[in-house]
Design an enzyme around this catalytic site. Structure first.
Site, PDB file in Angstrom:
ATOM      1  CG  LEU A  62     -11.451   5.580  -2.387  1.00 36.74           C
ATOM      2  CD1 LEU A  62     -10.851   6.866  -1.866  1.00 36.74           C
ATOM      3  CD2 LEU A  62     -11.215   4.476  -1.373  1.00 36.74           C
TER       4      LEU A  62
ATOM      5  CG  PHE B 128      -2.332   0.280   0.914  1.00 36.96           C
ATOM      6  CD1 PHE B 128      -3.204  -0.752   0.622  1.00 36.96           C
ATOM      7  CD2 PHE B 128      -2.808   1.581   0.876  1.00 36.96           C
ATOM      8  CE1 PHE B 128      -4.515  -0.501   0.294  1.00 36.96           C
ATOM      9  CE2 PHE B 128      -4.123   1.841   0.545  1.00 36.96           C
ATOM     10  CZ  PHE B 128      -4.990   0.807   0.260  1.00 36.96           C
TER      11      PHE B 128
ATOM     12  NE  ARG C  84      -4.571   8.091  -0.415  1.00 33.01           N
ATOM     13  CZ  ARG C  84      -5.213   7.417   0.530  1.00 33.01           C
ATOM     14  NH1 ARG C  84      -5.592   8.034   1.627  1.00 33.01           N
ATOM     15  NH2 ARG C  84      -5.466   6.139   0.399  1.00 33.01           N
TER      16      ARG C  84
ATOM     17  CD  GLN D 102      -5.372  11.258   3.261  1.00 39.89           C
ATOM     18  OE1 GLN D 102      -6.118  10.369   3.631  1.00 39.89           O
ATOM     19  NE2 GLN D 102      -4.060  11.130   3.264  1.00 39.89           N
TER      20      GLN D 102
ATOM     21  CG  HIS E 117      -8.480   9.230  -2.518  1.00 41.83           C
ATOM     22  ND1 HIS E 117      -8.439   8.959  -3.853  1.00 41.83           N
ATOM     23  CD2 HIS E 117      -7.875   8.192  -1.899  1.00 41.83           C
ATOM     24  CE1 HIS E 117      -7.834   7.790  -4.030  1.00 41.83           C
ATOM     25  NE2 HIS E 117      -7.485   7.308  -2.863  1.00 41.83           N
TER      26      HIS E 117
ATOM     27  NE  ARG F 218      -6.704   7.908   6.617  1.00 42.88           N
ATOM     28  CZ  ARG F 218      -7.100   6.858   5.881  1.00 42.88           C
ATOM     29  NH1 ARG F 218      -6.705   5.640   6.174  1.00 42.88           N
ATOM     30  NH2 ARG F 218      -7.909   7.034   4.851  1.00 42.88           N
TER      31      ARG F 218
ATOM     32  CG  HIS G 289     -10.249   9.592   1.830  1.00 44.04           C
ATOM     33  ND1 HIS G 289     -11.327   8.759   1.616  1.00 44.04           N
ATOM     34  CD2 HIS G 289      -9.215   8.783   2.150  1.00 44.04           C
ATOM     35  CE1 HIS G 289     -10.955   7.506   1.789  1.00 44.04           C
ATOM     36  NE2 HIS G 289      -9.688   7.489   2.130  1.00 44.04           N
TER      37      HIS G 289
ATOM     38  CB  SER H  86      -7.923   5.179   9.141  1.00 43.28           C
ATOM     39  OG  SER H  86      -9.126   5.326   9.829  1.00 43.28           O
TER      40      SER H  86
ATOM     41  CD  GLU I 292      -4.042   5.953  -3.258  1.00 40.86           C
ATOM     42  OE1 GLU I 292      -4.988   5.297  -2.774  1.00 40.86           O
ATOM     43  OE2 GLU I 292      -3.667   7.045  -2.820  1.00 40.86           O
TER      44      GLU I 292
HETATM   45  C1  FAD Z   1     -14.387   4.896   1.020  1.00 35.78           C
HETATM   46  C2  FAD Z   1     -13.453   4.806   2.171  1.00 35.78           C
HETATM   47  C3  FAD Z   1     -12.502   3.823   2.200  1.00 35.78           C
HETATM   48  C4  FAD Z   1     -11.632   3.726   3.274  1.00 35.78           C
HETATM   49  N1  FAD Z   1     -10.700   2.739   3.261  1.00 35.78           N
HETATM   50  C5  FAD Z   1      -9.840   2.641   4.298  1.00 35.78           C
HETATM   51  C6  FAD Z   1      -8.843   1.614   4.298  1.00 35.78           C
HETATM   52  O1  FAD Z   1      -8.754   0.797   3.382  1.00 35.78           O
HETATM   53  N2  FAD Z   1      -8.005   1.555   5.343  1.00 35.78           N
HETATM   54  C7  FAD Z   1      -8.071   2.437   6.390  1.00 35.78           C
HETATM   55  O2  FAD Z   1      -7.275   2.315   7.312  1.00 35.78           O
HETATM   56  N3  FAD Z   1      -9.018   3.400   6.422  1.00 35.78           N
HETATM   57  C8  FAD Z   1      -9.900   3.526   5.407  1.00 35.78           C
HETATM   58  N4  FAD Z   1     -10.847   4.526   5.439  1.00 35.78           N
HETATM   59  C9  FAD Z   1     -11.024   5.341   6.654  1.00 35.78           C
HETATM   60  C10 FAD Z   1     -11.827   4.589   7.727  1.00 35.78           C
HETATM   61  O3  FAD Z   1     -12.825   3.829   7.112  1.00 35.78           O
HETATM   62  C11 FAD Z   1     -12.516   5.487   8.756  1.00 35.78           C
HETATM   63  O4  FAD Z   1     -11.597   6.415   9.237  1.00 35.78           O
HETATM   64  C12 FAD Z   1     -13.035   4.678   9.935  1.00 35.78           C
HETATM   65  O5  FAD Z   1     -13.873   3.651   9.506  1.00 35.78           O
HETATM   66  C13 FAD Z   1     -13.773   5.505  10.978  1.00 35.78           C
HETATM   67  O6  FAD Z   1     -14.262   4.632  11.986  1.00 35.78           O
HETATM   68  P1  FAD Z   1     -14.921   5.153  13.332  1.00 35.78           P
HETATM   69  O7  FAD Z   1     -15.255   3.970  14.159  1.00 35.78           O
HETATM   70  O8  FAD Z   1     -14.083   6.203  13.935  1.00 35.78           O
HETATM   71  O9  FAD Z   1     -16.242   5.887  12.862  1.00 35.78           O
HETATM   72  P2  FAD Z   1     -17.496   5.385  11.998  1.00 35.78           P
HETATM   73  O10 FAD Z   1     -17.359   4.011  11.513  1.00 35.78           O
HETATM   74  O11 FAD Z   1     -17.783   6.478  11.060  1.00 35.78           O
HETATM   75  O12 FAD Z   1     -18.638   5.329  13.092  1.00 35.78           O
HETATM   76  C14 FAD Z   1     -19.167   6.479  13.684  1.00 35.78           C
HETATM   77  C15 FAD Z   1     -20.411   6.101  14.455  1.00 35.78           C
HETATM   78  O13 FAD Z   1     -20.861   7.217  15.181  1.00 35.78           O
HETATM   79  C16 FAD Z   1     -22.236   7.417  14.968  1.00 35.78           C
HETATM   80  N5  FAD Z   1     -22.514   8.817  15.224  1.00 35.78           N
HETATM   81  C17 FAD Z   1     -22.049   9.917  14.590  1.00 35.78           C
HETATM   82  N6  FAD Z   1     -22.532  11.018  15.185  1.00 35.78           N
HETATM   83  C18 FAD Z   1     -23.292  10.612  16.215  1.00 35.78           C
HETATM   84  C19 FAD Z   1     -24.071  11.277  17.214  1.00 35.78           C
HETATM   85  N7  FAD Z   1     -24.145  12.594  17.270  1.00 35.78           N
HETATM   86  N8  FAD Z   1     -24.729  10.533  18.105  1.00 35.78           N
HETATM   87  C20 FAD Z   1     -24.684   9.182  18.066  1.00 35.78           C
HETATM   88  N9  FAD Z   1     -23.970   8.502  17.151  1.00 35.78           N
HETATM   89  C21 FAD Z   1     -23.292   9.217  16.249  1.00 35.78           C
HETATM   90  C22 FAD Z   1     -22.442   6.918  13.550  1.00 35.78           C
HETATM   91  O14 FAD Z   1     -23.775   6.635  13.309  1.00 35.78           O
HETATM   92  C23 FAD Z   1     -21.570   5.677  13.575  1.00 35.78           C
HETATM   93  O15 FAD Z   1     -22.233   4.617  14.204  1.00 35.78           O
HETATM   94  C24 FAD Z   1     -11.722   4.638   4.358  1.00 35.78           C
HETATM   95  C25 FAD Z   1     -12.679   5.629   4.323  1.00 35.78           C
HETATM   96  C26 FAD Z   1     -13.523   5.744   3.238  1.00 35.78           C
HETATM   97  C27 FAD Z   1     -14.486   6.869   3.209  1.00 35.78           C
END
Ligand code: FAD
Ligand code: SF4
Ligand code: SF4
Lengths: 247, 598
Positions: free
Chosen positions: B259, B127, B293, B247, B249, B404, B363, B409, B262
């Site tokens: 997305l 990666f 990126r 960031q 993308h 990042r 992103h 992440s 890459e």
């Molecule tokens: C298309 C895409 C591909 C990606 N691919 C990768 C990858 O390959 N590798 C990598 O390392 N990272 C990747 N990332 C980044 C990574 O997916 C995210 O940073 C990560 O999943 C965030 O996880 P989290 O648990 O912090 O939040 P989330 O999974 O976003 O969860 C947040 C939670 O909080 C809840 N919430 C929000 N606000 C409130 C509120 N006010 N009250 C109650 N609940 C609330 C939501 O409903 C949800 O349940 C990618 C991101 C994207 C967009």
């Protein structure tokens, strides 16, 4: 900025949306007419209605690229993900520019197109979508080895996103059948060599609300947005062909 | 105050998880595995925890396998440090990289369906930015579950939580943190389905609300990512760290912003402008399409700005092309079928025959709620706020600094989730089981205001204007003039939002009401992003100031910014932890403030 892309085509679209107001316990069909370009998705249409015509129309989405299964609804009777349906494809597929949109019939409607997914998920929860009793790895700090061939047998079943489109299409009764996606969630863990607890699992799968309720109509496979052959896995289960791969 | 609005009931629990994505639920399971009797409530804004944004992460999860003879944890640490443009905290980088493989096994032992190699072990892939021997060659360091790695984490963490009897409240939003004597004692929650406010008193509270991508017009993020966690922290008078580090993308699919990974460029896809010029050779003559990126994003944005973009009439966005037509059928069918599938599905075009329109897409948010290495939230003096934790994308420990690396992440979710869980276990053991009462009336007043306000504006339109403004003025390119103007316009937008009437006054599943609240959050987050971007008169990682294009040592610190009143901000700073460098061990010199050249 000039509009020079010759492919652009604009359609007048009629959406007849089944609405429900919980405050007055009233249900009706409301018609919206809007201009839409050819590659707008149905979620874009709903947003456009909110922004330009009616902010009260309730619907829900999340990732909007077919990975989370939140925006499932019925369009002209077909359960699908609204984020995956493009205007020009819808016109081609359904041969009309009028679309009847209604919520999935898998749980009570909260408002308009939003159904109570927590209730719908109760049926998935019942099959225990986790490893009940994991096989211990061969040694501390090791993964449990699974060959690609073994994984290949059930990997498609792991792709389910619980959008409940299959459950909405299924002709078996929601009262007595836990539903095709619940079955998939169960089958995955029977096929997964890391699950030790097979007895409890088989009891649910072959129990009163299990695979015996399926009529093999294949409606589930037909509508699955992930193109999972759900009915195939259910058929394997019925034939008892989901236990361990003989080496 | 509107007399219909009141707090209907009070619940008590040991631990409240605000946001049931990968980070929040990993933390919950850690607590439940050691202390099964814990009463845990997890809330999510979405229909169900599985619908969280974590489910969409595709590519992979970085971790050095101790059995790999070539890779070493120190290399992963170095790549992360360099990628961060020397702004990550080295104590955090070390702790996460060291714990990574154990957390992969944790997931595998609980049923995550990782892809396997022929021997049945976990497959690994390369990666961007992950290297062997301090930048020498690409490292096979990312484990993955096909193109569904995030889904694997989400399903596993949700399943394990369900197994251990956590109480979920779905479609519920945290609207106000509760404090008593400087200690966080819970939260006010608005249950959308019922249209009710409830008070949840908890001994420990974890913020895990994810990102804030909806600040920008085109984003890879899901619709729920409205920066609520950051807004809740600001509302409580606490600071946010490094919000300017956003960031982009380079290749989001035009329109939806989905997305396009890459991989398209690594297999030979060529970026072209309106005149079909393969413009990357003017920006990065050596690496061309394969440059990092941020550089590629800036090149694309420059082309568009110089009139070399193409206007997509369907979505009214300017873009450039990625050309995949010259690639062989084998490449199309074997190496990039998923990504080209998105072009087919969302744009109805055939990448073998036609050019594909792409545009940089917001992103990831590197900054967030400042925490220490255990996920404990800090105030502006870096004192920990008792009872309050933050993990995942909403938090900043800081593992990513100002940029990042891909696959880092979701690694952060599962490691920081675990560390916070460990800390909470100790906290629950050491603190008495009592629930100090706290009123919480800001949120009820806020919602009353929404219901009572009058005016003809539309929430959706204001949101769109904000997103366009942030994209144009506080996006990939930033200048003093542009940001200052944006700050003024944000104030106007906020004023307009305050004078917007709701079409329906019901509390039950009134999405317009919730969107009004979200818009206020987005405006607050936009304001701190803009203010911090204005303040940082240098360029660092993803933060690029055209008027100050170089990184400067005088800015070697984390921004802290708080906002008691909309638009009135207060700045502070936090030192970058350089413990690996300062300890002077083997390779310490690699962890100096080095140049970020690839
Ligand atoms: C298309 C895409 C591909 C990606 N691919 C990768 C990858 O390959 N590798 C990598 O390392 N990272 C990747 N990332 C980044 C990574 O997916 C995210 O940073 C990560 O999943 C965030 O996880 P989290 O648990 O912090 O939040 P989330 O999974 O976003 O969860 C947040 C939670 O909080 C809840 N919430 C929000 N606000 C409130 C509120 N006010 N009250 C109650 N609940 C609330 C939501 O409903 C949800 O349940 C990618 C991101 C994207 C967009
Ligand atoms: S094949 Fe079985 S599970 Fe699938 S739709 Fe028909 S009855 Fe339902
Ligand atoms: S099997 Fe397919 S249709 Fe059914 S819930 Fe899963 S993804 Fe949806």
């Amino acid at each position: 900025m000039s509009r020079e892309n010759p492919q652009t085509q604009v359609f007048m679209i009629n959406l007849k949306i089944r609405r429900f107001d919980p405050d007055e316990n009233r249900s009706w069909i409301q018609k919206y007419t809007l201009e839409a370009s050819r590659i707008m998705r149905f979620v874009d249409l709903l947003r456009k209605i909110n922004d330009e015509q009616d902010p009260t129309l309730a619907w829900v989405s999340s990732c909007e690229h077919g990975q989370c299964g939140t925006c499932s609804m019925k369009v002209n009777g077909k359960p699908l993900l609204a984020c995956e349906l493009l205007v020009e494809n819808a016109i081609y597929y359904f041969r009309t520019d009028t679309f009847y949109i209604e919520p999935l019939n898998v749980a009570p409607v909260i408002r308009d197109l939003i159904v109570d997914f927590t209730k719908a998920y109760d049926r998935v929860d019942q099959v225990k979508p986790y490893i009940i009793k994991p096989v211990l790895p061969r040694s501390e700090g090791d993964e449990f080895p699974i060959t690609p061939q073994e994984l290949e047998r059930y990997v498609n079943a792991t792709r389910c996103i619980n959008c409940f489109c299959c459950a909405a299409a299924c002709i078996s009764s929601h009262e007595t059948f836990l539903g095709p996606n619940a079955m998939l969630n169960s089958i995955v863990r029977v096929m997964d060599p890391r699950e030790q607890e097979k007895e409890q699992r088989l009891k649910i799968l072959y129990g009163y609300q299990g695979v015996c309720r399926c009529h093999s109509s294949r409606a589930c496979s037909f509508v699955c947005p992930k193109e999972i052959d759900v009915a195939h896995f259910i058929a394997l289960a019925k034939e008892g062909r989901i236990t361990k791969l003989k080496s | 105050m509107n007399k219909r609005l009141r707090i209907d009931s009070t619940l008590e629990c040991d631990l409240l998880i605000i946001g049931s994505g990968g980070a929040g639920l990993r933390c919950a399971v850690e607590v439940l595995e050691s202390r099964p009797q814990s009463r845990i409530i997890a809330i999510t804004k979405g229909l169900h925890p599985q619908k969280s944004h974590t489910s969409t992460a595709q590519g992979g999860l970085a971790a050095v396998d101790p059995k790999d003879p070539a890779d070493k944890i120190i290399y992963h640490m170095f790549d992360t440090w360099k990628g961060s443009d020397c702004t990550a905290d080295q104590n955090v980088v070390r702790k996460i990289c060291q714990a990574a493989w154990e957390q992969i096994l944790w997931l595998e032992n609980r049923g995550m369906h990782f892809s396997r190699d022929q021997t049945g072990k976990l497959s690994k892939r390369t990666f961007g930015g992950h290297t062997l021997n301090f930048g020498e060659s690409s490292a096979y360091r990312a484990v993955f579950e096909a193109d569904r790695t995030g889904k694997g984490i989400m399903d596993t963490c949700w399943g394990e939580s369900l197994k251990r009897n956590i109480s979920f409240i779905n479609q519920a939003i945290a609207v106000e943190l509760l404090f008593k004597d400087d200690q966080c004692v819970g939260c006010i929650v608005f249950k959308q389905k019922e249209g009710e406010f409830i008070r949840i008193l908890s001994r420990a509270t974890v913020l895990a609300t994810g990102g804030s991508g909806q600040v920008y017009k085109v984003t890879t993020n899901c619709r729920q990512n409205t920066g609520d966690g950051l807004a809740l922290i600001l509302q409580a008078g606490l600071p946010v760290m490094d919000p300017e580090a956003v960031q982009f993308h380079p290749t989001g699919i035009v329109g939806p912003g989905i997305l396009a990974s890459e991989t398209l460029r690594s297999v030979g896809g060529i970026l072209r402008n309106k005149d079909m010029d393969a413009f990357m050779e003017h920006y990065a003559p050596k690496m061309k399409e394969l440059a990092p990126r941020d550089l590629v994003s800036r090149a694309i944005a420059s082309e568009i700005r110089n009139g070399k973009g193409i206007l997509n009439p369907d979505h009214n966005v300017e873009h450039i092309w990625i050309d995949l037509r010259h690639l062989s059928d084998a490449v199309h069918e074997k190496q990039i079928p998923e990504v080209t599938g998105f072009f087919r599905k969302y744009l109805n075009l055939d990448p073998k025959e036609e050019l594909c329109p792409v545009h940089p897409s917001n992103h990831y948010q590197m900054g967030g709620i400042p925490t220490n290495v255990f996920g404990e939230v800090q105030d502006s003096t870096q004192k920990t706020v008792f009872g309050l934790y933050a993990v995942g994308e909403c938090a900043s420990a800081s593992f990513h600094g100002f940029n990042r690396l891909g696959t880092n992440s979701i690694l952060e979710l599962i490691t920081m989730g675990k560390f916070a869980g460990d800390r909470i276990l100790a906290y629950l053991k050491d603190t008495p089981e009592k629930f100090p009462e706290a009123e919480g009336d800001i949120s009820v007043a806020r919602f009353s205001r929404y219901l009572e306000s009058r005016g003809g504006d539309n929430i959706g339109q204001i949101r769109d204007e904000m997103r366009t403004l942030m994209t144009e003025s506080v996006g990939i390119f930033r200048t003093d003039e542009g940001i200052s103007k944006a700050i003024d316009v944000l104030k106007i937008l906020r004023h307009r939002a305050d004078h917007t009437a709701l079409s329906a006054k019901s509390l039950r599943m009134n999405q317009e009401l919730v969107q009004h609240w979200e818009l206020d959050n987005l405006l607050a987050v936009s304001m701190v992003i803009a203010q911090a971007a204005l303040y940082r008169r240098e360029s660092r990682g993803a933060h690029f100031r055209e008027d100050f294009p170089e990184r400067k040592d005088e800015f070697n610190y984390h921004t802290l910014i708080s906002m008691e009143q909309f638009g009135t901000v207060e700045f502070g700073s936090r030192d970058i932890d350089m413990s690996i460098y300062n300890e002077g061990g083997q390779f310490y010199d690699k962890f100096d403030v080095i140049e970020r050249k690839y």
